[in-house]
Design a protein around this motif. Structure first.
Motif, PDB file in Angstrom:
ATOM      1  N   LYS A  28     -13.480  10.142  20.190  1.00 24.76           N
ATOM      2  CA  LYS A  28     -12.501   9.334  20.929  1.00 24.76           C
ATOM      3  C   LYS A  28     -11.139   9.338  20.254  1.00 24.76           C
ATOM      4  CE  LYS A  28     -15.792   6.221  23.148  1.00 24.76           C
ATOM      5  NZ  LYS A  28     -16.349   4.853  23.177  1.00 24.76           N
ATOM      6  N   ARG A  29     -11.127   9.497  18.924  1.00 24.02           N
ATOM      7  CA  ARG A  29      -9.864   9.565  18.181  1.00 24.02           C
ATOM      8  C   ARG A  29      -9.344  10.995  18.084  1.00 24.02           C
ATOM      9  NH1 ARG A  29      -9.159   5.413  13.288  1.00 24.02           N
ATOM     10  NH2 ARG A  29      -9.977   3.527  14.249  1.00 24.02           N
ATOM     11  N   ASN A  30     -10.018  11.900  18.768  1.00 22.61           N
ATOM     12  CA  ASN A  30      -9.631  13.317  18.773  1.00 22.61           C
ATOM     13  C   ASN A  30      -9.686  13.932  17.377  1.00 22.61           C
ATOM     14  OD1 ASN A  30      -9.003  15.582  20.298  1.00 22.61           O
ATOM     15  ND2 ASN A  30      -6.811  15.376  19.914  1.00 22.61           N
ATOM     16  N   ILE A  31     -10.702  13.544  16.608  1.00 21.14           N
ATOM     17  CA  ILE A  31     -10.938  14.082  15.274  1.00 21.14           C
ATOM     18  C   ILE A  31     -12.165  14.990  15.346  1.00 21.14           C
ATOM     19  CG2 ILE A  31     -11.517  13.538  12.876  1.00 21.14           C
ATOM     20  CD1 ILE A  31     -10.182  10.770  13.356  1.00 21.14           C
ATOM     21  N   GLU A  32     -11.994  16.212  14.904  1.00 18.50           N
ATOM     22  CA  GLU A  32     -13.119  17.154  14.890  1.00 18.50           C
ATOM     23  C   GLU A  32     -14.118  16.761  13.808  1.00 18.50           C
ATOM     24  OE1 GLU A  32     -14.055  21.872  13.937  1.00 18.50           O
ATOM     25  OE2 GLU A  32     -12.003  21.253  14.370  1.00 18.50           O
ATOM     26  N   LEU A  33     -15.395  16.852  14.130  1.00 13.14           N
ATOM     27  CA  LEU A  33     -16.471  16.616  13.175  1.00 13.14           C
ATOM     28  C   LEU A  33     -16.870  17.938  12.546  1.00 13.14           C
ATOM     29  CD1 LEU A  33     -18.858  15.052  11.849  1.00 13.14           C
ATOM     30  CD2 LEU A  33     -20.136  15.485  13.979  1.00 13.14           C
ATOM     31  N   VAL A  34     -16.950  17.958  11.222  1.00 14.10           N
ATOM     32  CA  VAL A  34     -17.495  19.082  10.473  1.00 14.10           C
ATOM     33  C   VAL A  34     -18.684  18.531   9.699  1.00 14.10           C
ATOM     34  CG1 VAL A  34     -17.078  20.845   8.712  1.00 14.10           C
ATOM     35  CG2 VAL A  34     -15.221  20.142  10.253  1.00 14.10           C
ATOM     36  N   TYR A  35     -19.823  19.185   9.801  1.00 19.04           N
ATOM     37  CA  TYR A  35     -21.025  18.665   9.143  1.00 19.04           C
ATOM     38  C   TYR A  35     -21.983  19.821   8.886  1.00 19.04           C
ATOM     39  CZ  TYR A  35     -24.271  19.038  13.063  1.00 19.04           C
ATOM     40  OH  TYR A  35     -25.114  19.528  14.029  1.00 19.04           O
ATOM     41  N   GLY A  36     -23.195  19.509   8.443  1.00 18.74           N
ATOM     42  CA  GLY A  36     -24.157  20.506   7.998  1.00 18.74           C
ATOM     43  C   GLY A  36     -24.837  21.351   9.044  1.00 18.74           C
ATOM     44  N   GLY A  37     -24.594  21.121  10.331  1.00 16.93           N
ATOM     45  CA  GLY A  37     -25.049  22.020  11.377  1.00 16.93           C
ATOM     46  C   GLY A  37     -26.447  21.846  11.918  1.00 16.93           C
ATOM     47  N   ALA A  38     -27.183  20.846  11.453  1.00 15.29           N
ATOM     48  CA  ALA A  38     -28.568  20.667  11.889  1.00 15.29           C
ATOM     49  C   ALA A  38     -28.669  19.731  13.093  1.00 15.29           C
ATOM     50  CB  ALA A  38     -29.423  20.128  10.745  1.00 15.29           C
ATOM     51  N   HIS A  39     -29.789  19.832  13.803  1.00 16.13           N
ATOM     52  CA  HIS A  39     -30.035  18.941  14.947  1.00 16.13           C
ATOM     53  C   HIS A  39     -30.973  17.795  14.571  1.00 16.13           C
ATOM     54  CE1 HIS A  39     -34.228  20.002  15.924  1.00 16.13           C
ATOM     55  NE2 HIS A  39     -33.912  21.207  15.509  1.00 16.13           N
ATOM     56  N   VAL A  40     -31.431  17.751  13.324  1.00 14.39           N
ATOM     57  CA  VAL A  40     -32.423  16.756  12.901  1.00 14.39           C
ATOM     58  C   VAL A  40     -31.758  15.579  12.195  1.00 14.39           C
ATOM     59  CG1 VAL A  40     -34.301  18.431  12.720  1.00 14.39           C
ATOM     60  CG2 VAL A  40     -32.823  18.033  10.750  1.00 14.39           C
ATOM     61  N   GLY A  41     -32.452  14.442  12.207  1.00 15.12           N
ATOM     62  CA  GLY A  41     -32.043  13.267  11.453  1.00 15.12           C
ATOM     63  C   GLY A  41     -30.683  12.723  11.831  1.00 15.12           C
ATOM     64  N   LEU A  42     -30.044  12.088  10.847  1.00 13.02           N
ATOM     65  CA  LEU A  42     -28.722  11.512  11.070  1.00 13.02           C
ATOM     66  C   LEU A  42     -27.694  12.602  11.340  1.00 13.02           C
ATOM     67  CD1 LEU A  42     -28.671   8.701   8.334  1.00 13.02           C
ATOM     68  CD2 LEU A  42     -29.453   8.587  10.718  1.00 13.02           C
ATOM     69  N   MET A  43     -27.948  13.801  10.798  1.00 13.66           N
ATOM     70  CA  MET A  43     -27.046  14.928  11.067  1.00 13.66           C
ATOM     71  C   MET A  43     -26.999  15.224  12.571  1.00 13.66           C
ATOM     72  SD  MET A  43     -28.114  17.404   7.908  1.00 13.66           S
ATOM     73  CE  MET A  43     -26.908  18.673   8.242  1.00 13.66           C
ATOM     74  N   GLY A  44     -28.151  15.291  13.185  1.00 15.46           N
ATOM     75  CA  GLY A  44     -28.197  15.534  14.624  1.00 15.46           C
ATOM     76  C   GLY A  44     -27.579  14.398  15.411  1.00 15.46           C
ATOM     77  N   ALA A  45     -27.797  13.170  14.931  1.00 19.19           N
ATOM     78  CA  ALA A  45     -27.269  11.995  15.634  1.00 19.19           C
ATOM     79  C   ALA A  45     -25.746  11.983  15.644  1.00 19.19           C
ATOM     80  CB  ALA A  45     -27.811  10.711  15.006  1.00 19.19           C
ATOM     81  N   ILE A  46     -25.131  12.276  14.513  1.00 23.53           N
ATOM     82  CA  ILE A  46     -23.668  12.237  14.488  1.00 23.53           C
ATOM     83  C   ILE A  46     -23.084  13.332  15.374  1.00 23.53           C
ATOM     84  CG2 ILE A  46     -23.351  13.601  12.373  1.00 23.53           C
ATOM     85  CD1 ILE A  46     -20.989  11.509  11.878  1.00 23.53           C
ATOM     86  N   ALA A  47     -23.700  14.510  15.359  1.00 17.45           N
ATOM     87  CA  ALA A  47     -23.228  15.595  16.228  1.00 17.45           C
ATOM     88  C   ALA A  47     -23.400  15.216  17.693  1.00 17.45           C
ATOM     89  CB  ALA A  47     -23.980  16.885  15.917  1.00 17.45           C
ATOM     90  N   ASP A  48     -24.556  14.663  18.036  1.00 11.16           N
ATOM     91  CA  ASP A  48     -24.804  14.253  19.419  1.00 11.16           C
ATOM     92  C   ASP A  48     -23.801  13.204  19.880  1.00 11.16           C
ATOM     93  OD1 ASP A  48     -26.930  16.023  19.607  1.00 11.16           O
ATOM     94  OD2 ASP A  48     -28.462  14.475  19.232  1.00 11.16           O
ATOM     95  N   GLY A  49     -23.490  12.256  18.994  1.00 15.23           N
ATOM     96  CA  GLY A  49     -22.524  11.221  19.337  1.00 15.23           C
ATOM     97  C   GLY A  49     -21.168  11.814  19.672  1.00 15.23           C
TER      98      GLY A  49
END
Length: 193
Positions: free
Chosen positions: A31-52
């Motif tokens: 919503k703030r137009n900030i790109e997310l960079v993270y570890g690339g997985a679909h599991v756990g909290l990593m997947g949750a933040i990407a999905d969000g």
């Protein structure tokens, strides 16, 4: 800040608030137009933040070692997935891409990433804000340890204050926007000849 790297667990954890906050942080970044960079997985909290972030139309870049992709944990709906050879290369790439870094609850990997990033900041290898989203008081013990290190003379207060802490996403992002990095040396005792 155009890009924020998020370090977090590859498991959900027992408290559902961890996953809820990961989803909310992802949505908030988008919503703030900030790109997310993270570890690339679909599991756990990593997947949750990407999905969000993805549910709000955000841009999400994952950085994943080949061997983890081979274990079929890669998130398949990312804007971009960068493959690297080792965990060390992943950490370097993720830190390089970021304008700021946030750590959510996690395990050894999250702490490793967080402390390497803080050490690099302390050594003035970068001047990026580093935040700790203290969801549900998850990091209270760590914050207390850092304070003990400071009062014990093993960590300068100015370096202790490089880690921005909040249990509120908007407050943490505001702290990161207003961050001014320290300019003095990390060493408590200067070298004498």
């Amino acid at each position: 800040m155009k890009r924020i790297t998020v370090y977090c667990g590859s498991n959900d954890g027992k408290d559902p608030v961890y996953k809820a906050q990961a989803l909310l942080l992802g949505r908030t970044l988008a919503k703030r137009n900030i790109e997310l960079v993270y570890g690339g997985a679909h599991v756990g909290l990593m997947g949750a933040i990407a999905d969000g972030a993805l549910t709000e139309g955000g841009r999400v870049t994952g950085v994943l070692p080949h061997f983890l992709r081979d274990k079929e944990i890669a998130h398949e709906r990312l804007t971009e997935l960068l493959l690297v050879n080792t965990m060390s290369e992943r950490k370097i790439k993720i830190e390089e891409m970021a304008d700021g870094i946030i750590a959510l609850p996690g395990g050894y990997g999250t702490l490793d990433e967080l402390f390497e990033t803080l050490t690099n900041a302390q050594l003035q290898l970068h001047q990026k804000p580093v935040g700790l989203l203290n969801t549900g008081g998850f990091y209270d013990g760590l914050v207390q340890l850092l304070d003990t290190m400071t009062t014990g003379g093993l960590l300068k207060e100015v370096n202790r204050n490089m880690l921005l802490v909040s249990n509120d996403i908007d407050e943490l992002l505001d702290k990161m926007y207003n961050y001014t990095p320290p300019t003095e040396s990390k060493w408590i005792q200067e070298k004498t000849n």
